[in-house]
Design an enzyme around this catalytic site. Structure first.
Site, PDB file in Angstrom:
ATOM      1  N   ASP A  37       0.827  -1.205   0.000  1.00  0.00           N
ATOM      2  CA  ASP A  37       0.000   0.000   0.000  1.00  0.00           C
ATOM      3  C   ASP A  37       0.865   1.261   0.000  1.00  0.00           C
ATOM      4  OD1 ASP A  37      -2.292   1.516   0.059  1.00  0.00           O
ATOM      5  OD2 ASP A  37      -2.675   1.246   2.199  1.00  0.00           O
ATOM      6  N   HIS A  54       2.926   3.359  -8.984  1.00  0.00           N
ATOM      7  CA  HIS A  54       2.721   1.935  -9.267  1.00  0.00           C
ATOM      8  C   HIS A  54       3.961   1.352  -9.959  1.00  0.00           C
ATOM      9  CE1 HIS A  54      -1.302   2.265  -7.847  1.00  0.00           C
ATOM     10  NE2 HIS A  54      -1.771   2.942  -8.882  1.00  0.00           N
ATOM     11  N   LEU A 148      10.873 -20.576  -4.456  1.00  0.00           N
ATOM     12  CA  LEU A 148       9.940 -19.619  -3.845  1.00  0.00           C
ATOM     13  C   LEU A 148       8.600 -19.774  -4.546  1.00  0.00           C
ATOM     14  CD1 LEU A 148       9.326 -17.097  -1.998  1.00  0.00           C
ATOM     15  CD2 LEU A 148       9.814 -15.711  -4.021  1.00  0.00           C
ATOM     16  N   SER A 213      -8.201  -5.209   4.604  1.00  0.00           N
ATOM     17  CA  SER A 213      -8.771  -4.856   3.297  1.00  0.00           C
ATOM     18  C   SER A 213      -9.147  -6.071   2.438  1.00  0.00           C
ATOM     19  CB  SER A 213      -7.796  -3.962   2.516  1.00  0.00           C
ATOM     20  OG  SER A 213      -7.607  -2.748   3.186  1.00  0.00           O
ATOM     21  N   GLU A 224       0.597 -13.464  12.174  1.00  0.00           N
ATOM     22  CA  GLU A 224       1.070 -12.272  12.879  1.00  0.00           C
ATOM     23  C   GLU A 224       0.945 -11.099  11.915  1.00  0.00           C
ATOM     24  OE1 GLU A 224       1.897 -12.143  16.012  1.00  0.00           O
ATOM     25  OE2 GLU A 224       1.620 -14.306  16.240  1.00  0.00           O
TER      26      GLU A 224
HETATM   27  C1  FPP Z   1      -1.919   0.296  -3.371  1.00  0.00           C
HETATM   28  O1  FPP Z   1      -1.478   1.626  -3.456  1.00  0.00           O
HETATM   29  C2  FPP Z   1      -1.384  -0.448  -4.481  1.00  0.00           C
HETATM   30  C3  FPP Z   1      -2.114  -0.913  -5.536  1.00  0.00           C
HETATM   31  C4  FPP Z   1      -3.557  -0.712  -5.642  1.00  0.00           C
HETATM   32  C5  FPP Z   1      -1.488  -1.604  -6.657  1.00  0.00           C
HETATM   33  C6  FPP Z   1      -0.314  -2.456  -6.302  1.00  0.00           C
HETATM   34  C7  FPP Z   1       0.502  -2.583  -7.523  1.00  0.00           C
HETATM   35  C8  FPP Z   1       1.825  -2.655  -7.553  1.00  0.00           C
HETATM   36  C9  FPP Z   1       2.670  -2.743  -6.354  1.00  0.00           C
HETATM   37  C10 FPP Z   1       2.587  -2.641  -8.831  1.00  0.00           C
HETATM   38  C11 FPP Z   1       2.211  -3.693  -9.770  1.00  0.00           C
HETATM   39  C12 FPP Z   1       2.479  -5.048  -9.268  1.00  0.00           C
HETATM   40  C13 FPP Z   1       2.767  -6.060 -10.083  1.00  0.00           C
HETATM   41  C14 FPP Z   1       2.900  -7.429  -9.541  1.00  0.00           C
HETATM   42  C15 FPP Z   1       2.969  -5.834 -11.512  1.00  0.00           C
HETATM   43  P1  FPP Z   1      -2.541   2.795  -3.600  1.00  0.00           P
HETATM   44  O2  FPP Z   1      -2.626   3.146  -5.044  1.00  0.00           O
HETATM   45  O3  FPP Z   1      -3.825   2.402  -2.967  1.00  0.00           O
HETATM   46  O4  FPP Z   1      -1.800   3.910  -2.802  1.00  0.00           O
HETATM   47  P2  FPP Z   1      -2.453   5.039  -1.877  1.00  0.00           P
HETATM   48  O5  FPP Z   1      -3.192   4.336  -0.773  1.00  0.00           O
HETATM   49  O6  FPP Z   1      -1.264   5.775  -1.391  1.00  0.00           O
HETATM   50  O7  FPP Z   1      -3.345   5.855  -2.771  1.00  0.00           O
END
Ligand code: FPP
Length: 259
Positions: A37, A54, A148, A213, A224
């Site tokens: 996050d 992202h 892994l 979430s 944990e």
């Molecule tokens: C949460 O941050 C993250 C996401 C909704 C997307 C997670 C994606 C990645 C880590 C990159 C892509 C992954 C792969 C495997 C290709 P948010 O956008 O909710 O952040 P915020 O809470 O700060 O707005």
């Protein structure tokens, strides 16, 4: 419990290294799950578009997979896209699915080479056909690996998963292949998307938010939970190490007493 790790960037717990540099780490969790996050906040704080967060987040995924292998973690499950994320603006969904497409095409060969087995959980039918195909190919091409086990949750929601498992269990009972009385915890877990996987020992969430979430609600019953004040794109080995150290300090009783 002790685990041997080959790449010792940071010590965990009372880690000790021998002459060959191999580090023995007590208490490394077998299965780590991560709620990644903070990509949006990372980008916003730099005056960048969300996609930049992202993109940097996908680099953090790469680092984390390497670190997990180094620490001897056997199972790593990451929450990349929730079923609720479809509610985001079309532009961000387009960016995220584009990133996923590129990740699948650019990383699979290396993951395969590194001994990583890939799995995907979630409703993949909501993605474009070419992505669905890439997901199937990635799973097929890495099926023989075991160094892994990397599971990426995509269009995943735990309540959805549990409801689907309930429907499948009812169908099995109606078909006569399962007796309702035999539907205990273990049998039910066999209907979940994570069937055959161990439950997570440790769930890490970045960005300072402290909630699950809709992630692995059934599976994380005894996990944990470690919440870190770092935005996902900034997640480095030292944060992983800190979470593992915190885990090694926890006393896990699974509802029982120690005395
Ligand atoms: C949460 O941050 C993250 C996401 C909704 C997307 C997670 C994606 C990645 C880590 C990159 C892509 C992954 C792969 C495997 C290709 P948010 O956008 O909710 O952040 P915020 O809470 O700060 O707005």
């Amino acid at each position: 419990m002790s685990t041997t790790i080959a790449a010792p960037p940071l010590a965990v717990g009372s880690a000790q290294s021998d002459a060959s540099g191999i580090v023995t780490v007590p208490g490394v969790p077998s299965h780590v799950a991560i709620i990644m996050d903070g990509n949006g906040r990372w980008a916003k704080s730099r005056g960048l578009p969300r996609i930049a967060g992202h993109r940097e987040g996908s680099r953090a995924v790469r680092r984390t997979v390497e670190a997990a292998i180094g620490y001897g973690v056997s199972w790593l499950t990451i929450y990349a896209f929730s079923s609720e994320n479809w509610r985001r603006p079309a532009g961000e969904i387009h960016d995220l699915t584009g990133l996923l497409r590129r990740y699948l095409r650019s990383e699979i060969a290396e993951l395969k080479q590194s001994g990583v087995r890939l799995r995907f959980i979630g409703d993949r039918t909501r993605f474009d056909a070419d992505i669905q195909k890439d997901l199937a190919v990635a799973e097929r091409d890495t099926v023989a690996n075991s160094r892994l086990n990397l599971t990426i949750a995509l269009s995943y929601g735990s309540r959805d998963e549990i409801a689907a498992a309930a429907r499948a269990a009812i169908a099995a009972v109606n078909a006569g292949s399962l007796k309702a009385d035999d539907l205990g915890e273990e049998a039910f877990a066999g209907f979940l998307a994570t069937a055959g996987m161990p439950d997570p020992d440790l769930v890490i969430r970045t960005s300072g938010e402290q909630r699950l979430s809709n992630f692995l609600l059934w599976q994380a019953a005894y996990a944990e939970l470690v919440f870190l004040d770092v935005l996902w794109p900034d997640f480095e080995d030292c944060h992983f190490s800190a979470a593992l150290q915190e885990f090694s300090r926890r006393e896990r009783r699974f509802g029982a007493r120690k005395d």
